[in-house]
Design a protein around this motif. Structure first.
Motif, PDB file in Angstrom:
ATOM      1  N   ILE A  31      10.069  51.189  91.482  1.00 28.01           N
ATOM      2  CA  ILE A  31       9.615  51.150  90.097  1.00 28.01           C
ATOM      3  C   ILE A  31       9.461  49.690  89.657  1.00 28.01           C
ATOM      4  O   ILE A  31      10.457  48.961  89.547  1.00 28.01           O
ATOM      5  N   THR A  32       8.248  49.276  89.423  1.00 23.40           N
ATOM      6  CA  THR A  32       8.011  47.914  88.926  1.00 23.40           C
ATOM      7  C   THR A  32       6.609  47.834  88.340  1.00 23.40           C
ATOM      8  O   THR A  32       5.732  48.632  88.707  1.00 23.40           O
ATOM      9  N   SER A  33       6.407  46.856  87.457  1.00 24.04           N
ATOM     10  CA  SER A  33       5.049  46.654  86.958  1.00 24.04           C
ATOM     11  C   SER A  33       4.447  45.403  87.586  1.00 24.04           C
ATOM     12  O   SER A  33       3.384  44.941  87.192  1.00 24.04           O
ATOM     13  N   ASN A  34       5.165  44.833  88.580  1.00 21.11           N
ATOM     14  CA  ASN A  34       4.730  43.573  89.186  1.00 21.11           C
ATOM     15  C   ASN A  34       4.136  43.817  90.582  1.00 21.11           C
ATOM     16  O   ASN A  34       4.853  44.121  91.533  1.00 21.11           O
ATOM     17  N   GLN A  35       2.815  43.645  90.688  1.00 23.26           N
ATOM     18  CA  GLN A  35       2.112  43.898  91.953  1.00 23.26           C
ATOM     19  C   GLN A  35       2.570  42.946  93.065  1.00 23.26           C
ATOM     20  O   GLN A  35       2.569  43.304  94.241  1.00 23.26           O
ATOM     21  N   HIS A  67       4.765  53.108  95.140  1.00 19.43           N
ATOM     22  CA  HIS A  67       4.887  52.317  93.915  1.00 19.43           C
ATOM     23  C   HIS A  67       4.666  53.177  92.674  1.00 19.43           C
ATOM     24  O   HIS A  67       3.681  53.893  92.585  1.00 19.43           O
ATOM     25  N   ASP A 119       4.548  52.547  88.492  1.00 15.37           N
ATOM     26  CA  ASP A 119       4.606  51.574  87.399  1.00 15.37           C
ATOM     27  C   ASP A 119       5.110  52.279  86.139  1.00 15.37           C
ATOM     28  O   ASP A 119       4.339  52.698  85.289  1.00 15.37           O
ATOM     29  N   VAL A 162       5.536  44.403  94.679  1.00 23.06           N
ATOM     30  CA  VAL A 162       5.185  45.549  95.526  1.00 23.06           C
ATOM     31  C   VAL A 162       4.702  45.051  96.884  1.00 23.06           C
ATOM     32  O   VAL A 162       5.117  45.545  97.935  1.00 23.06           O
ATOM     33  N   GLY A 218       7.691  51.879  82.946  1.00 23.21           N
ATOM     34  CA  GLY A 218       8.545  50.960  82.210  1.00 23.21           C
ATOM     35  C   GLY A 218       9.952  51.531  82.096  1.00 23.21           C
ATOM     36  O   GLY A 218      10.130  52.740  82.099  1.00 23.21           O
TER      37      GLY A 218
END
Ligand code: IMP
Length: 189
Positions: free
Chosen positions: A6-10, A29, A31, A13, A33
């Motif tokens: 879980i992340t919003s940072n490519q 992956h 995304d 990933v 929050g």
């Protein structure tokens, strides 16, 4: 073997995919929050992991990282994200303009959790020092400011594979991957 990250940072990933490949783990992956509470990296990772695992009803990992500069009393630390968005790298360089002791660490904490268990964390650190100017086009955020110990190139000057050999994220993900092998065998087969 698969794990949901879980992340919003490519960038994270891509780094994780490269590192996990060697351990036979595939990254899925998502995304999503999650609340970032006030606290140190461990608190943030624990809380975020538990929140996301309960929400998605599956085992997941989250990662929280930061840059810790000794002479600034380990600032920006758990405020790294906010400081990156506000002061940015030039702001950090200004704060350090007449400082000789440039020792710094990147730290990364992986939080692993399942819907029914308590979170577990894995810490990775890389030592180094802060440059006098931004260097390099690779990587992201603070990478152009950070010379890992023993290297004459910043993380920003290293290709992903090179950074992945010894970065803070390599250390934390590797610890997790070694532990996950046994956990997966016992729980998912
Ligand atoms: P977070 O883990 O996404 O909260 O990261 C905090 C801040 O540190 C963000 O601004 C990130 O972009 C930055 N950061 C995290 N990991 C790295 C890294 O490996 N290199 C450079 N900056 C990073």
């Amino acid at each position: 073997m698969k794990i949901t990250f879980i992340t919003s940072n490519q960038h994270k990933v891509k780094e994780a995919t490269g590192i996990f490949h060697k351990f036979g783990i595939t990254v899925e992956h998502v995304d999503l929050g999650y609340p970032e509470i006030q606290g140190d990296l461990r608190d943030v990772a624990r809380y975020g992991a538990q929140h996301a695992a309960r929400r998605l009803e599956t085992p997941i990992i989250v990662e929280d990282a930061g840059l810790f500069i000794k002479t600034l009393k380990w600032f920006p630390g758990s405020y790294s994200s906010y400081i990156q968005e506000t002061l940015g790298n030039q702001g950090i360089l200004k704060l350090m303009s007449d400082v000789n002791d440039r020792y710094a660490e990147f730290r990364s904490v992986i939080g692993f959790c399942t819907p029914k268990t308590e979170p577990k964390i894995f810490l990775g650190t890389v030592k180094g020092h802060i440059s006098y100017e931004e260097k390099g086009e690779y990587g992201f955020a603070y990478d152009p400011l950070f010379y890992p110990e023993g290297y004459d190139k910043t993380f920003g000057e290293l290709k992903r594979d090179e950074k992945n050999k010894f970065s803070h994220r390599r250390m934390s993900l590797e610890k997790f991957a070694l532990w996950y092998h046994d956990w997966f065998k016992d729980n998912m087969r």
